[in-house]
Design a protein around this motif. Structure first.
Motif, PDB file in Angstrom:
ATOM      1  N   THR A  90       0.848  -1.187   0.000  1.00  0.00           N
ATOM      2  CA  THR A  90       0.000   0.000   0.000  1.00  0.00           C
ATOM      3  C   THR A  90       0.887   1.243   0.000  1.00  0.00           C
ATOM      4  OG1 THR A  90      -1.723  -1.155   1.210  1.00  0.00           O
ATOM      5  CG2 THR A  90      -1.760   1.237   1.309  1.00  0.00           C
ATOM      6  N   HIS A  91       0.592   2.183  -0.887  1.00  0.00           N
ATOM      7  CA  HIS A  91       1.369   3.428  -0.931  1.00  0.00           C
ATOM      8  C   HIS A  91       0.435   4.623  -0.755  1.00  0.00           C
ATOM      9  CE1 HIS A  91       4.919   1.280  -2.368  1.00  0.00           C
ATOM     10  NE2 HIS A  91       4.158   0.682  -3.264  1.00  0.00           N
ATOM     11  N   PRO A  92       0.677   5.469   0.265  1.00  0.00           N
ATOM     12  CA  PRO A  92      -0.104   6.717   0.384  1.00  0.00           C
ATOM     13  C   PRO A  92       0.493   7.765  -0.546  1.00  0.00           C
ATOM     14  CG  PRO A  92       1.405   6.495   2.242  1.00  0.00           C
ATOM     15  CD  PRO A  92       1.625   5.288   1.378  1.00  0.00           C
ATOM     16  N   GLY A 138      13.275   7.374  -4.089  1.00  0.00           N
ATOM     17  CA  GLY A 138      13.004   7.737  -5.470  1.00  0.00           C
ATOM     18  C   GLY A 138      11.575   7.563  -5.952  1.00  0.00           C
ATOM     19  N   MET A 139      10.645   7.138  -5.076  1.00  0.00           N
ATOM     20  CA  MET A 139       9.262   6.948  -5.509  1.00  0.00           C
ATOM     21  C   MET A 139       8.563   8.306  -5.528  1.00  0.00           C
ATOM     22  SD  MET A 139       6.529   4.171  -4.058  1.00  0.00           S
ATOM     23  CE  MET A 139       7.660   2.795  -4.058  1.00  0.00           C
ATOM     24  N   ALA A 140       8.988   9.130  -6.471  1.00  0.00           N
ATOM     25  CA  ALA A 140       8.528  10.512  -6.525  1.00  0.00           C
ATOM     26  C   ALA A 140       8.747  11.050  -7.929  1.00  0.00           C
ATOM     27  CB  ALA A 140       9.304  11.369  -5.519  1.00  0.00           C
ATOM     28  N   HIS A 180       4.401  12.155  -4.815  1.00  0.00           N
ATOM     29  CA  HIS A 180       5.241  11.092  -4.245  1.00  0.00           C
ATOM     30  C   HIS A 180       4.491  10.204  -3.273  1.00  0.00           C
ATOM     31  CE1 HIS A 180       5.843  13.150  -0.234  1.00  0.00           C
ATOM     32  NE2 HIS A 180       5.453  14.180  -0.959  1.00  0.00           N
ATOM     33  N   CYS A 181       5.082   9.030  -3.056  1.00  0.00           N
ATOM     34  CA  CYS A 181       4.617   8.185  -1.967  1.00  0.00           C
ATOM     35  C   CYS A 181       5.045   8.867  -0.665  1.00  0.00           C
ATOM     36  CB  CYS A 181       5.236   6.799  -2.057  1.00  0.00           C
ATOM     37  SG  CYS A 181       4.795   5.761  -0.642  1.00  0.00           S
ATOM     38  N   HIS A 182       4.136   8.926   0.315  1.00  0.00           N
ATOM     39  CA  HIS A 182       4.459   9.645   1.546  1.00  0.00           C
ATOM     40  C   HIS A 182       5.165   8.784   2.584  1.00  0.00           C
ATOM     41  CE1 HIS A 182       4.246  13.006   4.319  1.00  0.00           C
ATOM     42  NE2 HIS A 182       3.887  13.722   3.279  1.00  0.00           N
ATOM     43  N   ILE A 183       5.355   7.499   2.283  1.00  0.00           N
ATOM     44  CA  ILE A 183       6.185   6.679   3.164  1.00  0.00           C
ATOM     45  C   ILE A 183       7.602   7.234   3.047  1.00  0.00           C
ATOM     46  CG2 ILE A 183       7.168   4.374   3.486  1.00  0.00           C
ATOM     47  CD1 ILE A 183       4.435   3.233   2.695  1.00  0.00           C
ATOM     48  N   GLU A 184       8.169   7.584   4.198  1.00  0.00           N
ATOM     49  CA  GLU A 184       9.390   8.396   4.189  1.00  0.00           C
ATOM     50  C   GLU A 184      10.501   7.800   3.326  1.00  0.00           C
ATOM     51  OE1 GLU A 184       9.633  11.305   4.808  1.00  0.00           O
ATOM     52  OE2 GLU A 184      11.240  11.929   6.149  1.00  0.00           O
ATOM     53  N   PHE A 185      10.760   6.499   3.480  1.00  0.00           N
ATOM     54  CA  PHE A 185      11.886   5.924   2.743  1.00  0.00           C
ATOM     55  C   PHE A 185      11.530   5.623   1.288  1.00  0.00           C
ATOM     56  CE2 PHE A 185      12.956   4.913   7.185  1.00  0.00           C
ATOM     57  CZ  PHE A 185      14.074   5.711   7.259  1.00  0.00           C
ATOM     58  N   HIS A 186      10.279   5.285   1.015  1.00  0.00           N
ATOM     59  CA  HIS A 186       9.892   5.078  -0.387  1.00  0.00           C
ATOM     60  C   HIS A 186      10.180   6.354  -1.178  1.00  0.00           C
ATOM     61  CE1 HIS A 186       6.801   1.646   0.553  1.00  0.00           C
ATOM     62  NE2 HIS A 186       7.934   1.513   1.203  1.00  0.00           N
ATOM     63  N   GLN A 187       9.801   7.501  -0.581  1.00  0.00           N
ATOM     64  CA  GLN A 187      10.014   8.798  -1.226  1.00  0.00           C
ATOM     65  C   GLN A 187      11.499   9.096  -1.362  1.00  0.00           C
ATOM     66  OE1 GLN A 187      11.444  12.547  -0.735  1.00  0.00           O
ATOM     67  NE2 GLN A 187      10.480  12.058   1.201  1.00  0.00           N
TER      68      GLN A 187
HETATM   69 CU    CU Z   1       5.243   3.841  -0.902  1.00  0.00          CU
END
Ligand code: CU
Length: 813
Positions: free
Chosen positions: A599-601, A708-710, A698-705
């Motif tokens: 799940t990605h916020p 590079g998930m942005a 971006h994904c708001h999960i700190e490390f996903h962002q």
């Molecule tokens: Cu995410």
């Protein structure tokens, strides 16, 4: 007699003058060290805040200096041991207690002696944190819709730059105030300050947080509340959210009832980031990205209730308003929220989560959910609200139940990880101001009063990240699609579906996930590399042959890996933005999570958007997700890297089309700025492009962002963007006044104007202030002030004259 009248007259004058002063003046809002809120009065036209960002350490009391003990002095502090007492050896005349071994710290003892209250945080973890005005989270800033806000952010960190993003605020005409480091403006260097100035044009519950690296997970965040104007709330909102009880008292005290929740890490977030970014093999034969868990063995990704995955980061502990307990047996003070009987309270829940979603509840109470991300919807009574990083939910708490049977209740935020007992963050709701509570006995007198959920009367869960709970769980999911907006936009503001066929970049399919052999953090196989010049503050790049805007154009996702590039997504790029038009280009985005069940916020800056549709994967009879949604397909390359998601049949599913009426998104679809994309599912969002600028997505999960998930959304051609204020790109501090800001806004230049005025020559900033216009404006302000003063004097004189006449009449009678 005459002296009395003179005294009266001067009193009246004084009163009038102070009233006038309040009406026109800026208010310098008091934000002393460790005060958990900074409240700007609704009568001020300008609210001025100072946020001081500095390192502090947990379990430490700092000697306070400055006027009214407003500032700490670096380097003079006193460690506490884990039971919360100052060890004898570190006693000192300033921060000492009468007997440190027998006195718990309650707060008042410290501040009375000019020392900060130690932050125990999760009760165990000794580590450095990033504090704002001496605390984590930072103070909740409270302003009223329409006020101009001037926030000076002072970076007192020695080795890190920072930026502050005002999450959810549109920043219309001020895209360079959005606070994304390297996108909106250059980050604030250590030792420098930056003046954010913008108009708080919206209302509702927002928050602010760092947008550099993973500083947010170190505590660099706080609540930001924009109150409705009183009359609007009383006359328009209140009858809709409390229709059955118009006479009872509704308490809306954002300074006391704003709740932030975060999962907290043992190590410094940079430590975790390095482990994940480098896909480090910490243990022989461990899968990539494996990190040690608390018993120093490789962390296994644990499953959520629906069988979807959680992050590679092991859960350590969690905090509500900066306090929590590592494991349930740790002794540490928790946050206490006080209420009285026979009231309705508006609570504001802020999802400051680092990695994990939380299921929020308050024992013994139903939550009446009324708003999310600053938009009201038809109220829904629920037992649970799921909140992921970046989301906010406002709810009304009813304290009229006379049979509640206890004085204190657990406030719970539990992760959705499938463990027993659940990973749980606690705080306390108290009807006694916490007077009958003692943290030293672990609050053992608070009974368990979780909601009773039965199959005959299931509990309601708002915003599940999956379609439904497993059968027999006695929990019912209420999807955001089941909510109905309280103030639907006018028809011409509803986005069109499908968007205009003449706008090629008005529909975007974006797949978020960890793909490829290295489990890289991708959007469509692209991992964001931040630009080294902040796009929003650098008009010159558009005319320079060396300009770097979208480096992903030059990069092909190949069979072995994706691209690491400056990922720019243009929207309405070929269109002309008309600020005076009622209607703008419609934009549709399909956010999916097809390749992995995470799940990605997803958060979009500069906008909110209507939630058009949510699609889910396929579930088995145990409620576990088994395969991705069949509504979408994705061409993959190499090692399962999804690059081109699209509709499986070439057309959107029937469920989505049921939410479209006369070619537009239905008005009842609620608006948000952050939305959870379910693992193996997708979300369709819709908006009108009414805000030219560069906006982070971006994904708001700190490390996903951070990994590079942005991406950077470029709304309209950059030449149509608002030119930045002068000197914003300079190294060192950026400071300006509200008068300069207003003058600059009145000039209203675009990047095209700016480039034209400098003959196309590259400049580092935008245009300079017009000195003459500035002078004229000062003149007008002075003139207005004189008029107001004269009017005040005249009205006073008239008042005194009336009094005289009346007295004379009385004498003659
Ligand atoms: Cu995410």
């Amino acid at each position: 007699e005459r002296r009395k009248r003179e005294r009266e007259m001067s009193a009246v004058l004084l009163l009038l003058a102070s009233l006038l002063f309040q009406l026109v003046a800026a208010e310098v809002v008091s934000c002393p060290d460790q005060q958990s809120y900074c409240n700007c009065s609704s009568t001020a036209s300008v609210c001025e805040f100072i946020l001081r960002i500095e390192y502090r350490h947990t379990f430490t009391s700092y000697k306070l200096f400055g006027s009214n003990n407003q500032q700490s002095f670096d380097g003079e502090g006193y460690f506490l041991n884990r039971s919360g007492y100052i060890p004898t050896v570190q006693q000192d005349g300033d921060c000492n207690f009468d007997d440190p071994r027998t006195r718990p710290f309650t707060g008042s003892d410290f501040t009375r002696r000019g020392c900060s209250v130690p932050m125990t945080v999760d009760g165990v973890n000794y580590r450095a944190i990033i504090a704002i005005n001496g605390q984590i989270p930072g103070p909740t800033l409270v302003v009223t819709s329409g006020q101009t806000v001037h926030i000076r952010v002072v970076n007192s960190l020695v080795s890190q730059s920072v930026s502050i993003h005002w999450h959810g605020l549109f920043q219309k005409d001020t895209p360079w105030m959005d606070g994304v480091g390297f996108v909106s403006h250059p980050p604030i260097d250590p030792g420098s300050s930056f003046d954010y100035i913008f108009t708080a044009g919206q209302s509702g519950t927002y928050w602010y947080h760092s947008h550099v690296g993973s500083e947010r997970a170190d505590g660099l965040f706080g609540g930001l509340v924009l109150r409705d104007p009183d009359t609007f709330f009383e006359q328009v909102v209140r009858p809709q959210i409390l229709p059955e009880d118009s006479s009872s008292i509704l308490v809306d005290s954002p300074e006391l009832h704003t709740i932030t929740v975060i999962d907290w890490m043992r190590e410094h977030p940079n430590d975790m980031f390095v482990k994940m970014n480098d896909s480090l093999f910490f243990f022989p034969d461990a899968p990539v990205s494996t990190v040690p868990d608390r018993s120093n063995t490789p962390h296994e990704e644990s499953d959520l209730i629906d069988g979807t995955g959680t992050s590679a980061v092991p859960y350590w502990s969690g905090l509500i308003n900066g306090r929590g307990r590592f494991d349930s047996n740790t002794l540490a003070p928790l946050s206490v929220f006080s209420v009285e009987s026979n009231r309705y309270y508006r609570f504001r829940l802020v999802g400051s989560n680092a990695m994990l979603a939380f299921n929020f509840s308050i024992d013994g109470h139903t939550l009446r959910a009324i708003a999310s991300d600053g938009s009201y919807y038809q109220p829904r009574d629920v037992e649970y609200i799921v909140i992921h990083s970046g989301e906010r939910y406002d709810f009304i708490l009813n304290t009229t139940n006379p049979n509640r049977g206890q004085t204190n209740f657990w406030i719970r935020a539990e992760t959705l990880v499938d463990t027993s007992p659940r990973q749980s963050v606690l705080a306390v709701l108290s009807y006694t101001n916490g007077n009958d509570l003692d943290w030293r006995n672990g609050y053992s007198n608070i009974p368990d009063a979780r909601p009773t959920c039965t199959s005959a009367s299931p509990c309601r869960v708002l915003n599940c990240p999956f379609q439904q709970y497993p059968a027999g769980s006695a929990l019912t999911c209420i999807s955001l699609m089941n909510l109905s907006s309280l103030f639907p936009p006018p028809t011409n503001k509803l986005p069109k579906f499908p968007p205009s066929s003449s706008c090629p970049d008005c529909i975007h399919f974006l797949n978020f996930g960890f793909d490829g052999p290295r489990d890289d953090s991708f959007i469509n196989g692209k991992s964001l590399q931040l630009p080294n010049t902040a796009y929003a503050t650098n008009c010159a790049q558009y005319t320079s042959s060396k300009s770097i805007i979208n480096t992903c154009d030059r990069c092909t996702v190949n069979t072995t890996s994706g691209c690491r590039c400056i990922h720019v997504i243009p929207i309405a790029n070929a269109a002309t933005f008309d600020p005076n038009s009622d209607e703008h280009e419609s934009i549709i985005m399909i956010f999916s999570s097809l390749n992995s069940p995470d799940t990605h916020p997803i958060h979009l800056h500069g906008h909110n958007f209507q939630i058009l549709y949510t699609g889910y994967g396929t579930y088995d009879s145990n409620g576990k997700v088994t395969s991705p949604s069949t509504d979408l397909v994705c061409d993959t390359v190499g090692n399962n890297i999804c690059v081109t998601p699209r509709w499986a049949n070439g057309t959107p599913p029937a469920g989505l089309m049921a939410r479209v009426s006369n070619g537009r998104v239905i008005g009842s679809a609620i608006s948000k700025d952050t939305v959870m994309v379910p693992g193996y599912g997708y979300v369709v969002i819709a908006l009108q492009a009414d805000n030219p600028g560069y906006w982070f997505l971006h994904c708001h999960i700190e490390f996903h962002q951070a990994l590079g998930m942005a991406a950077i959304v470029q709304e309209y051609d950059p030449l149509q963007h608002k030119a930045p204020p002068p000197n914003i790109n300079n190294h060192g501090s950026f400071q300006w006044s509200v008068e300069e800001f207003k003058q600059f806004q009145d000039d209203g230049s675009t990047c095209a104007d700016s480039i034209a005025s400098t003959g196309g020559a590259p400049t580092t900033g935008g245009i300079s202030l017009s000195q003459t216009k500035f002078g004229v404006m000062i003149g007008v302000i002075v003139l207005l002030f004189i008029v107001v003063v004269v009017m005040a004097i005249v009205s006073c004189a008239y008042f005194v004259y009336r009094r005289k006449v009346t007295t004379r009449h009385e004498r003659f009678r």
